[in-house]
Design a protein around this motif. Sequence first.
Motif, PDB file in Angstrom:
ATOM      1  N   TYR A   1       0.863  -1.178   0.000  1.00 31.08           N
ATOM      2  CA  TYR A   1       0.000   0.000   0.000  1.00 31.08           C
ATOM      3  C   TYR A   1       0.898   1.226   0.000  1.00 31.08           C
ATOM      4  CZ  TYR A   1      -4.259   2.662   0.965  1.00 31.08           C
ATOM      5  OH  TYR A   1      -5.322   3.512   0.861  1.00 31.08           O
ATOM      6  N   VAL A   2       0.620   2.170  -0.874  1.00 29.57           N
ATOM      7  CA  VAL A   2       1.325   3.451  -0.879  1.00 29.57           C
ATOM      8  C   VAL A   2       0.272   4.548  -0.834  1.00 29.57           C
ATOM      9  CG1 VAL A   2       2.830   5.019  -2.162  1.00 29.57           C
ATOM     10  CG2 VAL A   2       3.321   2.565  -2.162  1.00 29.57           C
ATOM     11  N   ALA A   3       0.343   5.373   0.212  1.00 27.66           N
ATOM     12  CA  ALA A   3      -0.545   6.526   0.350  1.00 27.66           C
ATOM     13  C   ALA A   3       0.296   7.771   0.128  1.00 27.66           C
ATOM     14  CB  ALA A   3      -1.183   6.559   1.738  1.00 27.66           C
ATOM     15  N   GLY A   4      -0.045   8.524  -0.907  1.00 30.67           N
ATOM     16  CA  GLY A   4       0.688   9.732  -1.238  1.00 30.67           C
ATOM     17  C   GLY A   4      -0.043  10.970  -0.756  1.00 30.67           C
ATOM     18  N   PHE A   5       0.727  11.953  -0.331  1.00 27.49           N
ATOM     19  CA  PHE A   5       0.195  13.242   0.097  1.00 27.49           C
ATOM     20  C   PHE A   5       0.966  14.326  -0.622  1.00 27.49           C
ATOM     21  CE2 PHE A   5      -0.628  10.261   3.455  1.00 27.49           C
ATOM     22  CZ  PHE A   5      -1.898  10.580   3.910  1.00 27.49           C
ATOM     23  N   PHE A   6       0.277  15.348  -1.119  1.00 27.45           N
ATOM     24  CA  PHE A   6       0.923  16.465  -1.807  1.00 27.45           C
ATOM     25  C   PHE A   6       1.263  17.553  -0.799  1.00 27.45           C
ATOM     26  CE2 PHE A   6      -1.598  15.546  -5.953  1.00 27.45           C
ATOM     27  CZ  PHE A   6      -0.799  14.434  -6.193  1.00 27.45           C
ATOM     28  N   GLY A   7       2.437  18.139  -0.955  1.00 32.18           N
ATOM     29  CA  GLY A   7       2.843  19.272  -0.129  1.00 32.18           C
ATOM     30  C   GLY A   7       3.012  18.916   1.330  1.00 32.18           C
ATOM     31  N   GLU A   8       3.083  19.968   2.136  1.00 39.30           N
ATOM     32  CA  GLU A   8       3.207  19.826   3.591  1.00 39.30           C
ATOM     33  C   GLU A   8       1.837  20.003   4.231  1.00 39.30           C
ATOM     34  OE1 GLU A   8       6.003  19.211   5.442  1.00 39.30           O
ATOM     35  OE2 GLU A   8       7.015  18.868   3.524  1.00 39.30           O
ATOM     36  N   PRO A   9       1.609  19.367   5.376  1.00 40.83           N
ATOM     37  CA  PRO A   9       0.345  19.620   6.067  1.00 40.83           C
ATOM     38  C   PRO A   9       0.256  21.095   6.460  1.00 40.83           C
ATOM     39  CG  PRO A   9       1.486  17.725   7.012  1.00 40.83           C
ATOM     40  CD  PRO A   9       2.439  18.373   6.062  1.00 40.83           C
ATOM     41  N   ALA A  10      -0.953  21.597   6.497  1.00 37.84           N
ATOM     42  CA  ALA A  10      -1.156  22.983   6.907  1.00 37.84           C
ATOM     43  C   ALA A  10      -0.770  23.149   8.377  1.00 37.84           C
ATOM     44  CB  ALA A  10      -2.620  23.371   6.708  1.00 37.84           C
ATOM     45  N   THR A  11      -0.255  24.318   8.714  1.00 33.52           N
ATOM     46  CA  THR A  11       0.091  24.625  10.082  1.00 33.52           C
ATOM     47  C   THR A  11      -1.185  24.735  10.910  1.00 33.52           C
ATOM     48  OG1 THR A  11       2.049  25.804   9.354  1.00 33.52           O
ATOM     49  CG2 THR A  11       1.275  26.278  11.578  1.00 33.52           C
ATOM     50  N   ARG A  12      -1.161  24.135  12.052  1.00 31.79           N
ATOM     51  CA  ARG A  12      -2.334  24.189  12.925  1.00 31.79           C
ATOM     52  C   ARG A  12      -2.438  25.552  13.577  1.00 31.79           C
ATOM     53  NH1 ARG A  12      -3.506  20.229  18.053  1.00 31.79           N
ATOM     54  NH2 ARG A  12      -5.610  21.000  18.451  1.00 31.79           N
ATOM     55  N   ALA A  13      -3.625  26.086  13.572  1.00 31.56           N
ATOM     56  CA  ALA A  13      -3.862  27.389  14.203  1.00 31.56           C
ATOM     57  C   ALA A  13      -3.735  27.249  15.718  1.00 31.56           C
ATOM     58  CB  ALA A  13      -5.248  27.914  13.843  1.00 31.56           C
ATOM     59  N   ALA A  14      -3.213  28.272  16.353  1.00 28.58           N
ATOM     60  CA  ALA A  14      -3.019  28.243  17.807  1.00 28.58           C
ATOM     61  C   ALA A  14      -4.329  28.315  18.539  1.00 28.58           C
ATOM     62  CB  ALA A  14      -2.128  29.395  18.236  1.00 28.58           C
TER      63      ALA A  14
END
Length: 126
Positions: free
Chosen positions: A113-126
Amino acid sequence: MTTTVTLELTVDTWLQAYGDPDEAARAALIAEVWAPDGVLADPPFTGTGHAEILALTGAAQSQFPGHTFRRTSELDAHHDLARYTWELVAPDGTAVLTGTDVVLVDDAGRLRYVAGFFGEPATRAA
């Protein structure tokens, strides 16, 4: 048991296959490193088995002709799982897309199984 060196070769062969414009070469590389019922899940599509994975890589080739993939990180692996970052490289050498793959391998060290994700995860808001 899959070693890190073996897993690196498997991942690098997969990325080579994904970017290879020659369908026969891609098919051979996919058969080499993928389990027969392996699943590729990238954001725009999912394919199961060698034939569907081959078709999906062909679609990527038609959308990004002349582009190749390269791994940009070391493997972070434990048990039968690994993750790494990659980039899609244009013919002029510029990276046009980046991402992270998470892979699961079978007992023979083939991609299950290969799960691909594009880019970086969004920064979580404080």
